[in-house]
Design a protein around this motif. Structure first.
Motif, PDB file in Angstrom:
ATOM      1  N   ASP A 120     -35.451  54.483 -10.592  1.00 17.47           N
ATOM      2  CA  ASP A 120     -35.266  54.146 -12.001  1.00 17.47           C
ATOM      3  C   ASP A 120     -35.769  55.272 -12.897  1.00 17.47           C
ATOM      4  O   ASP A 120     -36.714  55.984 -12.567  1.00 17.47           O
ATOM      5  N   ILE A 122     -36.934  56.084 -16.962  1.00 19.36           N
ATOM      6  CA  ILE A 122     -37.393  55.477 -18.204  1.00 19.36           C
ATOM      7  C   ILE A 122     -37.449  56.590 -19.246  1.00 19.36           C
ATOM      8  O   ILE A 122     -38.006  57.650 -18.996  1.00 19.36           O
ATOM      9  N   LYS A 154     -39.862  46.178 -14.997  1.00 16.82           N
ATOM     10  CA  LYS A 154     -38.556  46.115 -15.648  1.00 16.82           C
ATOM     11  C   LYS A 154     -38.221  44.642 -15.813  1.00 16.82           C
ATOM     12  O   LYS A 154     -38.187  43.892 -14.842  1.00 16.82           O
ATOM     13  N   GLN A 155     -38.023  44.240 -17.056  1.00 11.99           N
ATOM     14  CA  GLN A 155     -37.670  42.858 -17.360  1.00 11.99           C
ATOM     15  C   GLN A 155     -36.299  42.869 -18.011  1.00 11.99           C
ATOM     16  O   GLN A 155     -36.163  43.320 -19.144  1.00 11.99           O
ATOM     17  N   GLN A 156     -35.314  42.400 -17.276  1.00  7.43           N
ATOM     18  CA  GLN A 156     -33.912  42.481 -17.677  1.00  7.43           C
ATOM     19  C   GLN A 156     -33.558  43.944 -17.905  1.00  7.43           C
ATOM     20  O   GLN A 156     -33.628  44.734 -16.994  1.00  7.43           O
ATOM     21  N   ASN A 157     -33.226  44.346 -19.116  1.00  6.62           N
ATOM     22  CA  ASN A 157     -32.852  45.735 -19.378  1.00  6.62           C
ATOM     23  C   ASN A 157     -33.933  46.509 -20.121  1.00  6.62           C
ATOM     24  O   ASN A 157     -33.675  47.575 -20.665  1.00  6.62           O
ATOM     25  N   GLU A 158     -35.148  45.965 -20.152  1.00  6.97           N
ATOM     26  CA  GLU A 158     -36.237  46.619 -20.873  1.00  6.97           C
ATOM     27  C   GLU A 158     -37.400  46.906 -19.935  1.00  6.97           C
ATOM     28  O   GLU A 158     -37.652  46.159 -18.985  1.00  6.97           O
ATOM     29  N   TRP A 159     -38.112  47.995 -20.237  1.00  8.65           N
ATOM     30  CA  TRP A 159     -39.317  48.332 -19.496  1.00  8.65           C
ATOM     31  C   TRP A 159     -40.519  47.825 -20.272  1.00  8.65           C
ATOM     32  O   TRP A 159     -40.564  47.922 -21.496  1.00  8.65           O
TER      33      TRP A 159
END
Length: 175
Positions: A120, A122, A154-159
């Protein structure tokens, strides 16, 4: 008219946020100054003076950031964003934790827990994120008994960088 109202509201919000951010190091500086005056122990006086020096540097950085922000508002220049791999952000968080610990002459154990996939990426502004992360870590150090944990998730599409401590917590009525 709408644009002017938005600018006034934005300026009001910024002023409120700046006031809050400046009060924190100022309060710590007043505390360290009083403690340095009252203590007879040389090691304690040096510790308080070192903390005072760190807080002056922090205020100086904040003023520089405010001036940079004001300049960006005028010329609408983009933020300086960098892409971080999960491995690199873990190292970055380790460095933030070490810097916060050194600045407070602190005995807390700070663990960085990385739940990100190594592939991933960021993207964020390291300068602005360092300021936000530093404030959160310093708050945790004020209330933690022994341990602080930094989590990257990572929660859904957000860090999300979550900072936890083993302190007493905030009473539900005060949340």
């Amino acid at each position: 008219v709408n644009r002017t109202e938005n600018m006034v509201a934005s300026q009001r919000d910024l002023t409120s946020a700046v006031s809050h951010e400046l009060r924190t190091p100022l309060a710590r500086m007043m505390f360290d100054l009083e403690m340095a005056k009252e203590t007879l122990n040389t090691d304690d006086r040096i510790r308080h003076l070192n903390s005072l020096e760190h807080n002056v540097a922090e205020l100086n950085t904040m003023v520089d950031e405010l001036l940079t922000y004001a300049k960006q508002e005028r010329v609408e220049s983009p933020l300086e964003l960098e892409a971080f791999t999960a491995t690199r952000i873990r190292k970055w968080l380790d460095a933030q934790a070490a810097r916060a610990k050194r600045s407070q002459d602190n005995h807390h154990i700070i663990n960085v827990c990385n739940f990100a996939n190594e592939d991933d990426t960021i993207t964020f502004s390291p300068r602005l994120m360092a300021h936000a992360t530093s404030n959160a870590i310093q708050n945790a150090m004020r209330f933690a008994k022994t341990t602080i944990a930094l989590h990257l998730e990572k929660q859904q599409n957000e860090w999300v960088i979550r900072i936890e401590d083993d302190g007493p917590g905030i009473e539900f009525a005060n949340r």
